[in-house]
Write a protein that holds these residues in place. Sequence first.
Motif, PDB file in Angstrom:
ATOM      1  N   PHE A 113     -48.374  22.740 -33.391  1.00  0.00           N
ATOM      2  CA  PHE A 113     -48.512  23.920 -34.248  1.00  0.00           C
ATOM      3  C   PHE A 113     -49.732  24.740 -33.852  1.00  0.00           C
ATOM      4  N   ALA A 114     -50.833  24.049 -33.563  1.00  0.00           N
ATOM      5  CA  ALA A 114     -52.063  24.753 -33.201  1.00  0.00           C
ATOM      6  C   ALA A 114     -51.922  25.457 -31.859  1.00  0.00           C
ATOM      7  N   ARG A 115     -51.189  24.849 -30.955  1.00  0.00           N
ATOM      8  CA  ARG A 115     -51.058  25.391 -29.609  1.00  0.00           C
ATOM      9  C   ARG A 115     -50.035  26.530 -29.537  1.00  0.00           C
ATOM     10  N   ASN A 116     -48.892  26.370 -30.197  1.00  0.00           N
ATOM     11  CA  ASN A 116     -47.785  27.309 -30.024  1.00  0.00           C
ATOM     12  C   ASN A 116     -47.424  28.102 -31.276  1.00  0.00           C
ATOM     13  N   GLY A 117     -48.018  27.763 -32.395  1.00  0.00           N
ATOM     14  CA  GLY A 117     -47.627  28.422 -33.630  1.00  0.00           C
ATOM     15  C   GLY A 117     -46.550  27.631 -34.344  1.00  0.00           C
ATOM     16  N   PHE A 118     -46.492  27.794 -35.654  1.00  0.00           N
ATOM     17  CA  PHE A 118     -45.565  27.005 -36.463  1.00  0.00           C
ATOM     18  C   PHE A 118     -44.113  27.334 -36.145  1.00  0.00           C
ATOM     19  N   HIS A 119     -43.780  28.623 -36.127  1.00  0.00           N
ATOM     20  CA  HIS A 119     -42.384  29.011 -35.957  1.00  0.00           C
ATOM     21  C   HIS A 119     -41.898  28.818 -34.525  1.00  0.00           C
ATOM     22  N   ALA A 120     -42.806  28.906 -33.554  1.00  0.00           N
ATOM     23  CA  ALA A 120     -42.409  28.742 -32.156  1.00  0.00           C
ATOM     24  C   ALA A 120     -42.275  27.274 -31.757  1.00  0.00           C
ATOM     25  N   THR A 121     -42.699  26.385 -32.635  1.00  0.00           N
ATOM     26  CA  THR A 121     -42.620  24.950 -32.349  1.00  0.00           C
ATOM     27  C   THR A 121     -41.313  24.391 -32.908  1.00  0.00           C
ATOM     28  N   SER A 122     -40.555  23.719 -32.074  1.00  0.00           N
ATOM     29  CA  SER A 122     -39.311  23.086 -32.512  1.00  0.00           C
ATOM     30  C   SER A 122     -39.566  21.620 -32.842  1.00  0.00           C
ATOM     31  N   MET A 123     -38.618  21.021 -33.532  1.00  0.00           N
ATOM     32  CA  MET A 123     -38.751  19.590 -33.807  1.00  0.00           C
ATOM     33  C   MET A 123     -38.711  18.802 -32.497  1.00  0.00           C
ATOM     34  N   GLN A 124     -37.990  19.313 -31.496  1.00  0.00           N
ATOM     35  CA  GLN A 124     -37.971  18.640 -30.201  1.00  0.00           C
ATOM     36  C   GLN A 124     -39.363  18.639 -29.579  1.00  0.00           C
ATOM     37  N   ASP A 125     -40.105  19.746 -29.779  1.00  0.00           N
ATOM     38  CA  ASP A 125     -41.485  19.807 -29.293  1.00  0.00           C
ATOM     39  C   ASP A 125     -42.330  18.724 -29.956  1.00  0.00           C
ATOM     40  N   VAL A 126     -42.124  18.559 -31.252  1.00  0.00           N
ATOM     41  CA  VAL A 126     -42.873  17.551 -32.003  1.00  0.00           C
ATOM     42  C   VAL A 126     -42.533  16.152 -31.501  1.00  0.00           C
ATOM     43  N   LEU A 127     -41.248  15.907 -31.275  1.00  0.00           N
ATOM     44  CA  LEU A 127     -40.819  14.601 -30.773  1.00  0.00           C
ATOM     45  C   LEU A 127     -41.484  14.294 -29.428  1.00  0.00           C
ATOM     46  N   SER A 128     -41.487  15.281 -28.548  1.00  0.00           N
ATOM     47  CA  SER A 128     -42.067  15.088 -27.214  1.00  0.00           C
ATOM     48  C   SER A 128     -43.566  14.847 -27.302  1.00  0.00           C
ATOM     49  N   GLU A 129     -44.231  15.630 -28.124  1.00  0.00           N
ATOM     50  CA  GLU A 129     -45.687  15.500 -28.252  1.00  0.00           C
ATOM     51  C   GLU A 129     -46.075  14.156 -28.851  1.00  0.00           C
ATOM     52  N   ALA A 130     -45.298  13.704 -29.832  1.00  0.00           N
ATOM     53  CA  ALA A 130     -45.596  12.429 -30.490  1.00  0.00           C
ATOM     54  C   ALA A 130     -45.128  11.240 -29.657  1.00  0.00           C
ATOM     55  N   GLY A 131     -44.210  11.500 -28.705  1.00  0.00           N
ATOM     56  CA  GLY A 131     -43.698  10.414 -27.877  1.00  0.00           C
ATOM     57  C   GLY A 131     -42.792   9.467 -28.638  1.00  0.00           C
ATOM     58  N   LEU A 132     -42.027  10.026 -29.588  1.00  0.00           N
ATOM     59  CA  LEU A 132     -41.158   9.208 -30.423  1.00  0.00           C
ATOM     60  C   LEU A 132     -39.737   9.763 -30.411  1.00  0.00           C
ATOM     61  N   SER A 133     -38.792   8.938 -30.800  1.00  0.00           N
ATOM     62  CA  SER A 133     -37.403   9.364 -30.868  1.00  0.00           C
ATOM     63  C   SER A 133     -37.162  10.150 -32.153  1.00  0.00           C
ATOM     64  N   ALA A 134     -36.038  10.861 -32.176  1.00  0.00           N
ATOM     65  CA  ALA A 134     -35.688  11.632 -33.366  1.00  0.00           C
ATOM     66  C   ALA A 134     -35.554  10.716 -34.581  1.00  0.00           C
ATOM     67  N   GLY A 135     -34.923   9.566 -34.392  1.00  0.00           N
ATOM     68  CA  GLY A 135     -34.752   8.628 -35.500  1.00  0.00           C
ATOM     69  C   GLY A 135     -36.083   8.178 -36.080  1.00  0.00           C
ATOM     70  N   ALA A 136     -37.054   7.941 -35.196  1.00  0.00           N
ATOM     71  CA  ALA A 136     -38.361   7.483 -35.659  1.00  0.00           C
ATOM     72  C   ALA A 136     -39.068   8.544 -36.478  1.00  0.00           C
ATOM     73  N   VAL A 137     -38.960   9.808 -36.046  1.00  0.00           N
ATOM     74  CA  VAL A 137     -39.646  10.898 -36.747  1.00  0.00           C
ATOM     75  C   VAL A 137     -38.951  11.233 -38.062  1.00  0.00           C
ATOM     76  N   TYR A 138     -37.601  11.329 -38.022  1.00  0.00           N
ATOM     77  CA  TYR A 138     -36.862  11.711 -39.227  1.00  0.00           C
ATOM     78  C   TYR A 138     -36.874  10.619 -40.288  1.00  0.00           C
ATOM     79  N   ARG A 139     -37.324   9.459 -39.925  1.00  0.00           N
ATOM     80  CA  ARG A 139     -37.501   8.401 -40.922  1.00  0.00           C
ATOM     81  C   ARG A 139     -38.614   8.775 -41.891  1.00  0.00           C
ATOM     82  N   TYR A 140     -39.570   9.562 -41.406  1.00  0.00           N
ATOM     83  CA  TYR A 140     -40.722   9.937 -42.216  1.00  0.00           C
ATOM     84  C   TYR A 140     -40.619  11.357 -42.767  1.00  0.00           C
ATOM     85  N   PHE A 141     -40.076  12.285 -41.950  1.00  0.00           N
ATOM     86  CA  PHE A 141     -40.050  13.697 -42.342  1.00  0.00           C
ATOM     87  C   PHE A 141     -38.685  14.298 -42.010  1.00  0.00           C
ATOM     88  N   ARG A 142     -38.157  15.117 -42.937  1.00  0.00           N
ATOM     89  CA  ARG A 142     -36.851  15.734 -42.727  1.00  0.00           C
ATOM     90  C   ARG A 142     -36.928  16.995 -41.865  1.00  0.00           C
TER      91      ARG A 142
END
Length: 208
Positions: free
Chosen positions: A24-53
């Motif tokens: 979010f800090a690097r690219n902005g909130f709206h320009a950041t996709s959930m895929q970006d978050v997954l890649s940055e965190a190094g986790l699978s979609a299932g792992a992330v969506y377990r905590y946040f929708r």
Amino acid sequence: MARVSQEHLDARRRQILDGAARCFARNGFHATSMQDVLSEAGLSAGAVYRYFRGKDEIIAAIATEAFAGIRGAFEEASRTTPPPTPDVLIAAVLRLFLEEQIEGADRQAFARLIIQVWTETLRNERLAQTLAEGYNGMRVVWAELVTAYRESGILAADVPADHVARTLIAVVQGFIAQQALFGDVAVDVLEDGLRGLMSMCVDPVRRS
């Protein structure tokens, strides 16, 4: 199947929030996709969506956590007798969040993330409520500090505690805005400026 420990769950949640904040800090909130978050965190979609929708829940969690940390620092200070003066206290909390936790050039990006959270409240009702709760909580904490200042004899002006609280919060917000817009704004500058203003001696006759 082995049961996952709370420590492991907390670490995963921290990993997601830290990765999302960097995106979010690097690219902005709206320009950041959930895929970006997954890649940055190094986790699978299932792992992330377990905590946040989705992103909205992540940004709300980041905002809630930030308010909790800042409020905790101020509450701890209010238990000191006498409590630190505003210049010392505000500078200490800002250093904690902008210097000790954020490395060098990333401070401006972190400040921009905070600005994004503020603007996002204009369209996100849940985030607006989170921000309002955090803001009102900070007003309460600062009002308690003002009371402690008066009881310690270091604040003489008969100004409503909430008015002082709102003003000091505005000082912090202004500093964050300067950091986001211009960068390279040292906490020492804010601390010195507040100390200078606090040293003013105003003749009551001239004020009237």
